[in-house]
Design an enzyme around this catalytic site. Sequence first.
Site, short mmCIF file in Angstrom:
data_model
loop_
_atom_site.label_atom_id
_atom_site.label_comp_id
_atom_site.label_asym_id
_atom_site.label_seq_id
_atom_site.Cartn_x
_atom_site.Cartn_y
_atom_site.Cartn_z
N ASP A 98 92.42 61.66 -8.96
CA ASP A 98 91.07 61.15 -8.72
C ASP A 98 90.47 61.88 -7.54
O ASP A 98 91.07 61.93 -6.46
CB ASP A 98 91.13 59.64 -8.45
CG ASP A 98 89.77 59.07 -8.07
OD1 ASP A 98 88.78 59.42 -8.72
OD2 ASP A 98 89.71 58.27 -7.12
N ASP A 100 87.02 61.81 -5.30
CA ASP A 100 85.83 61.01 -5.01
C ASP A 100 85.12 61.62 -3.82
O ASP A 100 85.74 61.91 -2.79
CB ASP A 100 86.22 59.57 -4.71
CG ASP A 100 85.04 58.62 -4.71
OD1 ASP A 100 84.04 58.92 -4.02
OD2 ASP A 100 85.09 57.57 -5.37
N ASP A 289 92.89 61.51 -4.20
CA ASP A 289 93.18 60.17 -3.71
C ASP A 289 94.64 59.84 -4.04
O ASP A 289 94.98 59.56 -5.19
CB ASP A 289 92.23 59.17 -4.36
CG ASP A 289 92.32 57.77 -3.75
OD1 ASP A 289 93.20 57.56 -2.90
OD2 ASP A 289 91.51 56.92 -4.12
#
Length: 387
Positions: A98, A100, A289
């Site tokens: 992930d 972000d 992440d």
Amino acid sequence: MDDRTREYLRGRFGDYYRDTSLSPPPGANEREWGHIPWTPGSGTTMVRHQSLLDLGNLEAFFRETAPRHAYFSAARYDDPGVSTMGKKGWRRADLVFDLDADHLPSVDPEAATYAEMLAACKDALQRLLVFLEDDFGFENLQIVFSGGRGYHVHVRDEAVLELDSEARREIVDYVRAIDLDVDGLIRTEQERGTTKRVLRTEGGWGRRVHEALVEYADDLRELDEDDALDRLRELDGIGEGRAKTILGAFRRNPDAVREGNLEAGGPGVRRLVSALCAQVTADRTAPVDEPVTTDTHRLIRVPGTLHGGSGLEVCRIPRTELDAFDPLVDAVPDRFTGRTIAITCAEETTVELNGDAVMVEAGTNTVPEYVGVFLMARGDASKAPER
């Protein structure tokens, strides 16, 4: 979110799902499914521990429920609908990454525009893919725009599916260069009875540091001597004498640098490599992440659904189309184009979507529906009565 806004969004999400055919992930019946409905109030309620059997027909479920957010598990289970994690019977899990924009060291979420955040996140995604494809040799990858501020990558190569959390953490540490063993980037070779130290140029972090060293040496050769020496002395541990030795070696024997030979230039070159390593790891890591990747039970967004915080589509992106992919255009649902709606905003703002920059004033505005949905989903606007 007031009742009118919530009901409008829920209705339009439902209209979207009535026109959309969702493609479930591999092993969909072995995965846990979850969603967040359009509940009144400021809080959210996660409905989870559901199997595909519990949902029934997937497309009918989405048409009737029109969830605000929808997820499936990276993991596959013997019994995904059991409410206790320990009783589900974990089998294996996708390796999920992930990215972000909120977590990128180069982005200030308070100062950057949404477009700038997404551009920085796409750059980080490209760096991540180099690690996954070149360094690890993974082949079964699915790239997904999250619909919010970043991207997901699902790795489904058989070799990674049964990795435990600790093994997945080691992969994260590698792509983030955490505790990188600089000495491990150097190997020793025997040549005519002497030992020399050479950078590992064939791949991985060694190749990245070597590329930086070659570029740095080429830059120094193009400078006049005083400027080149000043640039070398900017680095910790390199004084006047070492700077002259390094510069002389680089100019006399450029082939040694291209071969990764760290003996040319003496100890100063090795100090230079350490300094360049710090720069390279700062510039070329992929700041994924970690908890998402190491959590072997993680829920991740369902591609093809809508993100309840933006109204944008959670998009699968074919690898060959990634360079051309523009989330501010390609993730705008067709269902929300071609009509205008009335919204009320507390503050003036500009929304860049679908190739346009739309100015929205404080008060009541008539805007393209995709702009209105975006602002209402983010909590920056409310639905106004249509005139």
